[in-house]
Design an enzyme around this catalytic site. Structure first.
Site, mmCIF file in Angstrom:
data_model
loop_
_atom_site.group_PDB
_atom_site.id
_atom_site.type_symbol
_atom_site.label_atom_id
_atom_site.label_comp_id
_atom_site.label_asym_id
_atom_site.label_seq_id
_atom_site.Cartn_x
_atom_site.Cartn_y
_atom_site.Cartn_z
ATOM 1 N N LYS A 85 1.638 35.262 -11.916
ATOM 2 C CA LYS A 85 0.463 35.108 -12.790
ATOM 3 C C LYS A 85 -0.274 36.434 -13.034
ATOM 4 C CE LYS A 85 -0.938 30.285 -12.197
ATOM 5 N NZ LYS A 85 -2.033 29.384 -11.812
ATOM 6 N N ASP B 111 -5.749 27.556 -17.146
ATOM 7 C CA ASP B 111 -6.363 26.936 -15.962
ATOM 8 C C ASP B 111 -7.880 26.816 -16.175
ATOM 9 O OD1 ASP B 111 -4.037 26.611 -14.477
ATOM 10 O OD2 ASP B 111 -4.229 28.550 -13.467
HETATM 11 P P1 NAP Z 1 -4.918 31.737 -3.950
HETATM 12 O O1 NAP Z 1 -5.085 32.684 -5.081
HETATM 13 O O2 NAP Z 1 -3.951 32.045 -2.867
HETATM 14 O O3 NAP Z 1 -6.384 31.519 -3.294
HETATM 15 C C1 NAP Z 1 -6.509 30.723 -2.146
HETATM 16 C C2 NAP Z 1 -7.989 30.460 -1.871
HETATM 17 O O4 NAP Z 1 -8.060 29.523 -0.793
HETATM 18 C C3 NAP Z 1 -8.778 31.692 -1.444
HETATM 19 O O5 NAP Z 1 -10.100 31.573 -1.891
HETATM 20 C C4 NAP Z 1 -8.698 31.583 0.090
HETATM 21 O O6 NAP Z 1 -9.771 32.240 0.745
HETATM 22 C C5 NAP Z 1 -8.851 30.113 0.277
HETATM 23 N N1 NAP Z 1 -8.323 29.652 1.555
HETATM 24 C C6 NAP Z 1 -7.022 29.578 1.949
HETATM 25 N N2 NAP Z 1 -6.929 29.082 3.193
HETATM 26 C C7 NAP Z 1 -8.212 28.839 3.606
HETATM 27 C C8 NAP Z 1 -8.785 28.321 4.805
HETATM 28 N N3 NAP Z 1 -8.003 27.936 5.834
HETATM 29 N N4 NAP Z 1 -10.115 28.196 4.854
HETATM 30 C C9 NAP Z 1 -10.911 28.542 3.821
HETATM 31 N N5 NAP Z 1 -10.443 29.064 2.669
HETATM 32 C C10 NAP Z 1 -9.105 29.199 2.570
HETATM 33 O O7 NAP Z 1 -4.513 30.291 -4.482
HETATM 34 P P2 NAP Z 1 -4.845 29.646 -5.915
HETATM 35 O O8 NAP Z 1 -3.738 29.933 -6.846
HETATM 36 O O9 NAP Z 1 -6.241 29.997 -6.281
HETATM 37 O O10 NAP Z 1 -4.745 28.087 -5.569
HETATM 38 C C11 NAP Z 1 -5.731 27.438 -4.776
HETATM 39 C C12 NAP Z 1 -5.474 25.924 -4.815
HETATM 40 O O11 NAP Z 1 -5.660 25.469 -6.150
HETATM 41 C C13 NAP Z 1 -4.034 25.527 -4.432
HETATM 42 O O12 NAP Z 1 -4.087 24.327 -3.708
HETATM 43 C C14 NAP Z 1 -3.358 25.302 -5.767
HETATM 44 O O13 NAP Z 1 -2.293 24.362 -5.694
HETATM 45 C C15 NAP Z 1 -4.510 24.739 -6.573
HETATM 46 N N6 NAP Z 1 -4.368 24.932 -8.020
HETATM 47 C C16 NAP Z 1 -4.413 23.815 -8.770
HETATM 48 C C17 NAP Z 1 -4.314 23.925 -10.142
HETATM 49 C C18 NAP Z 1 -4.380 22.669 -10.960
HETATM 50 O O14 NAP Z 1 -4.059 22.733 -12.148
HETATM 51 N N7 NAP Z 1 -4.802 21.560 -10.382
HETATM 52 C C19 NAP Z 1 -4.171 25.174 -10.751
HETATM 53 C C20 NAP Z 1 -4.145 26.312 -9.937
HETATM 54 C C21 NAP Z 1 -4.244 26.164 -8.560
HETATM 55 P P3 NAP Z 1 -9.659 33.789 1.194
HETATM 56 O O15 NAP Z 1 -9.986 34.596 -0.042
HETATM 57 O O16 NAP Z 1 -10.629 33.909 2.261
HETATM 58 O O17 NAP Z 1 -8.214 34.005 1.639
#
Ligand code: NAP
Length: 264
Positions: free
Chosen positions: A65, A99
């Site tokens: 991405k 998104d």
């Molecule tokens: P990402 O870029 O890897 O970001 C992960 C986020 O989660 C960061 O803010 C991270 O905090 C936080 N995090 C991870 N483990 C944690 C923990 N144990 N405690 C507290 N915070 C934690 O991932 P992303 O692409 O943004 O995706 C995040 C979620 O959204 C995923 O579940 C993904 O499947 C979902 N998503 C859904 C859609 C949809 O269309 N529904 C679209 C995109 C993403 P830190 O910065 O502190 O590491």
């Protein structure tokens, strides 16, 4: 035949093919949606190759991405978010981030205005998309993240936003209208990033996590009387927005939603 697809790694469990092909079937389009998994260092040739082969549009997922940005002409929103999840290959490749619309359209579909005070938990890709989308829609955005400097960096880029740690959630949510969980907490587990005591009946809660559909956060939000919106709605509307961008046609939202939920 029109060809669209998803490029990422891994892509084999994606439900985007079912969602998009339901739209083609409903509208009797001669189109296919394929999944493509190039090697991580082969993104450039993969995008060029898709374009040369006449692929009309690509969705982009992990881990591409951000790395796809220099390969396309990003629109201003994708550039601000710093991530592209949709590429239009009908001319010179352009990059978009649907998104963001996935978040606002998910709220709107549930008759919730994406305005007022919004708390975004998370500052990764989904958090960035949610924060920009809600601020652009007129919301007053508060960002809470485990790693506070990441929230601070995002808040600096999003108009009027402020940054906090997760320990501030109870205070931040007390007078909030909207909550988005944009962390991966709750994915395939019964954890939540938000204390149940912080949830209340005046909130609309969108969880970006969609495996499971009913996360602990949504269960506790429903118990507190909040409006709950599961992650499949965000997934649906990012796909709807991509479909509309590629084809210029109104997406058959109900058919796409049925196919998506059947596939999840
Ligand atoms: P990402 O870029 O890897 O970001 C992960 C986020 O989660 C960061 O803010 C991270 O905090 C936080 N995090 C991870 N483990 C944690 C923990 N144990 N405690 C507290 N915070 C934690 O991932 P992303 O692409 O943004 O995706 C995040 C979620 O959204 C995923 O579940 C993904 O499947 C979902 N998503 C859904 C859609 C949809 O269309 N529904 C679209 C995109 C993403 P830190 O910065 O502190 O590491």
């Amino acid at each position: 035949m029109d060809v669209f697809g998803l490029i990422g790694s891994p892509v084999e469990h994606s439900v985007s093919p079912q969602m998009h092909e339901a739209a083609y079937e409903t509208l009797e389009m001669d189109a296919r949606y394929v999944t493509l998994e190039p090697a991580e260092d082969a993104l450039g040739p993969a995008v060029d190759g898709a374009s040369a082969l006449g692929v009309d549009g690509l969705n982009v997922t992990i881990p591409f991405k951000e790395s796809v940005l220099p390969l396309v002409e990003p629109d201003p929103l994708a550039e601000r978010i710093g991530a592209v999840n949709t590429v239009d290959l009908s001319g010179e490749p352009t990059g978009h981030n649907t998104d963001a619309a996935g978040v606002t359209r998910a709220f709107e579909h549930h008759d919730v205005s994406p305005s007022g005070t919004a708390v975004v938990v998370g500052a990764g890709g989904a958090g960035r998309a949610a924060a920009f989308a809600l601020a652009d829609a007129g919301a007053d955005v508060r960002i809470a993240n485990r790693t506070v400097p990441r929230a601070e960096a995002l808040a600096e880029a999003v108009s009027g936003a402020d940054a906090h740690g997760l320990d501030a959630l109870e205070e931040l949510l007390a007078d909030a209208d909207l909550l988005v969980n944009a962390t991966s907490v709750g994915m395939e587990s019964d954890e939540t990033p938000v204390p149940a005591a912080a949830l209340h009946g005046d909130l609309a809660v969108l969880d970006a996590v969609y495996t499971p559909l009913e996360t602990r956060l949504l269960r506790e939000a429903a118990a507190a009387g909040a409006t709950t919106i599961d992650g499949a709605w965000m997934l649906l509307f990012q796909g709807v927005e991509a479909f509309e961008l590629w084809t210029g046609r109104s997406a058959p939202v109900e058919a796409m939603n049925r196919a998506l939920r059947a596939a999840l």
